[in-house]
Design a protein around this motif. Sequence first.
Motif, PDB file in Angstrom:
ATOM      1  N   LEU A   1      84.454  16.296  64.727  1.00 52.80           N
ATOM      2  CA  LEU A   1      83.279  15.872  63.969  1.00 52.80           C
ATOM      3  C   LEU A   1      83.557  15.842  62.464  1.00 52.80           C
ATOM      4  O   LEU A   1      83.010  14.996  61.743  1.00 52.80           O
ATOM      5  CB  LEU A   1      82.104  16.818  64.240  1.00 52.80           C
TER       6      LEU A   1
ATOM      7  N   VAL B   1      85.847  20.419  69.072  1.00 56.44           N
ATOM      8  CA  VAL B   1      84.725  19.497  68.839  1.00 56.44           C
ATOM      9  C   VAL B   1      84.369  19.461  67.355  1.00 56.44           C
ATOM     10  O   VAL B   1      84.194  18.383  66.775  1.00 56.44           O
ATOM     11  CB  VAL B   1      83.498  19.916  69.679  1.00 56.44           C
ATOM     12  N   LEU B   2      84.256  20.631  66.750  1.00 57.26           N
ATOM     13  CA  LEU B   2      83.903  20.670  65.333  1.00 57.26           C
ATOM     14  C   LEU B   2      84.967  19.985  64.475  1.00 57.26           C
ATOM     15  O   LEU B   2      84.643  19.292  63.511  1.00 57.26           O
ATOM     16  CB  LEU B   2      83.720  22.128  64.890  1.00 57.26           C
TER      17      LEU B   2
ATOM     18  N   ALA C   1      72.125  21.742  68.438  1.00 55.81           N
ATOM     19  CA  ALA C   1      71.686  21.285  67.116  1.00 55.81           C
ATOM     20  C   ALA C   1      70.315  20.617  67.206  1.00 55.81           C
ATOM     21  O   ALA C   1      69.438  20.866  66.368  1.00 55.81           O
ATOM     22  CB  ALA C   1      72.718  20.330  66.524  1.00 55.81           C
ATOM     23  N   LEU C   2      70.118  19.772  68.230  1.00 51.24           N
ATOM     24  CA  LEU C   2      68.826  19.108  68.394  1.00 51.24           C
ATOM     25  C   LEU C   2      67.720  20.107  68.703  1.00 51.24           C
ATOM     26  O   LEU C   2      66.611  20.002  68.174  1.00 51.24           O
ATOM     27  CB  LEU C   2      68.917  18.061  69.516  1.00 51.24           C
TER      28      LEU C   2
ATOM     29  N   GLY D   1      81.084  19.412  73.265  1.00 46.89           N
ATOM     30  CA  GLY D   1      80.402  18.520  72.337  1.00 46.89           C
ATOM     31  C   GLY D   1      78.959  18.272  72.718  1.00 46.89           C
ATOM     32  O   GLY D   1      78.071  18.235  71.858  1.00 46.89           O
ATOM     33  N   VAL D   2      78.717  18.100  74.011  1.00 51.63           N
ATOM     34  CA  VAL D   2      77.351  17.882  74.499  1.00 51.63           C
ATOM     35  C   VAL D   2      76.506  19.123  74.233  1.00 51.63           C
ATOM     36  O   VAL D   2      75.374  19.044  73.746  1.00 51.63           O
ATOM     37  CB  VAL D   2      77.362  17.535  76.005  1.00 51.63           C
ATOM     38  N   LYS D   3      77.068  20.300  74.533  1.00 51.86           N
ATOM     39  CA  LYS D   3      76.316  21.543  74.322  1.00 51.86           C
ATOM     40  C   LYS D   3      76.017  21.762  72.843  1.00 51.86           C
ATOM     41  O   LYS D   3      74.913  22.179  72.482  1.00 51.86           O
ATOM     42  CB  LYS D   3      77.090  22.735  74.897  1.00 51.86           C
ATOM     43  N   LEU D   4      76.994  21.475  72.000  1.00 47.92           N
ATOM     44  CA  LEU D   4      76.788  21.664  70.565  1.00 47.92           C
ATOM     45  C   LEU D   4      75.719  20.705  70.045  1.00 47.92           C
ATOM     46  O   LEU D   4      74.857  21.087  69.247  1.00 47.92           O
ATOM     47  CB  LEU D   4      78.105  21.469  69.809  1.00 47.92           C
ATOM     48  N   ALA D   5      75.755  19.452  70.498  1.00 42.04           N
ATOM     49  CA  ALA D   5      74.750  18.473  70.072  1.00 42.04           C
ATOM     50  C   ALA D   5      73.359  18.876  70.542  1.00 42.04           C
ATOM     51  O   ALA D   5      72.380  18.795  69.786  1.00 42.04           O
ATOM     52  CB  ALA D   5      75.112  17.091  70.611  1.00 42.04           C
ATOM     53  N   LEU D   6      73.256  19.333  71.797  1.00 36.93           N
ATOM     54  CA  LEU D   6      71.954  19.763  72.320  1.00 36.93           C
ATOM     55  C   LEU D   6      71.444  20.998  71.576  1.00 36.93           C
ATOM     56  O   LEU D   6      70.244  21.113  71.312  1.00 36.93           O
ATOM     57  CB  LEU D   6      72.051  20.031  73.819  1.00 36.93           C
TER      58      LEU D   6
END
Length: 197
Positions: free
Chosen positions: A122, A118-119, A25-26, A18-23
């Motif tokens: 979300l 994670v997806l 995306a950012l 989740g952290v990797k996916l959020a980073l």
Amino acid sequence: MILLYRPGSSILHRSPAGVKLALFALAALALSAYPHDGWSIAVVLVAVCALYAVARLPLRILLAEAWRLRWIVLVLGAALTIFVSPLIAWINTGRVVGIVLLASLLTLTTRMSDLLAVLHRLMRPLGRIGVDAESVAMAISLTITMIPVVAGFADRVRDAQDARGVRLGVRSAIPLLVLALRHADDVGDALAARGLA
């Protein structure tokens, strides 16, 4: 389906999906929206390459991922250089390369099952308005993994054409399209066999 995950013990491998996916995306949003100049794009590309080192992935993997992007770089860079300017070509091509290399790094350091979980989490709140969270999560994860897969197909087509002495042309897209469609059929069959499609 081609599995891109490379097992490892680096901090990127151990970080939660989740952290990797959020980073990711950012970073993709920042690369797309921030008004970069020539130097900042160079810094971004060096930072992305440094992340491959942080992940303890061999240099050959980074070079292979970059080599797969050569035609995108050539076509996009040439078009923007001709129709806009060399600086804009460098900035926008650098953005695309940076985002694709980050997407590849995400798939290289994250198990698909973790990414799907994670997806799915979300998307779960969207279930209240009738959205199938599992289908959306699967579609997003397949989209992320298809970027390097199609790039690999482009490599195979290019190598085959080089071996036959075939020149580049519009017809070069046909074998790539056939490989991509065949892969999509295989993925669809695998999903149907598991009751996911």
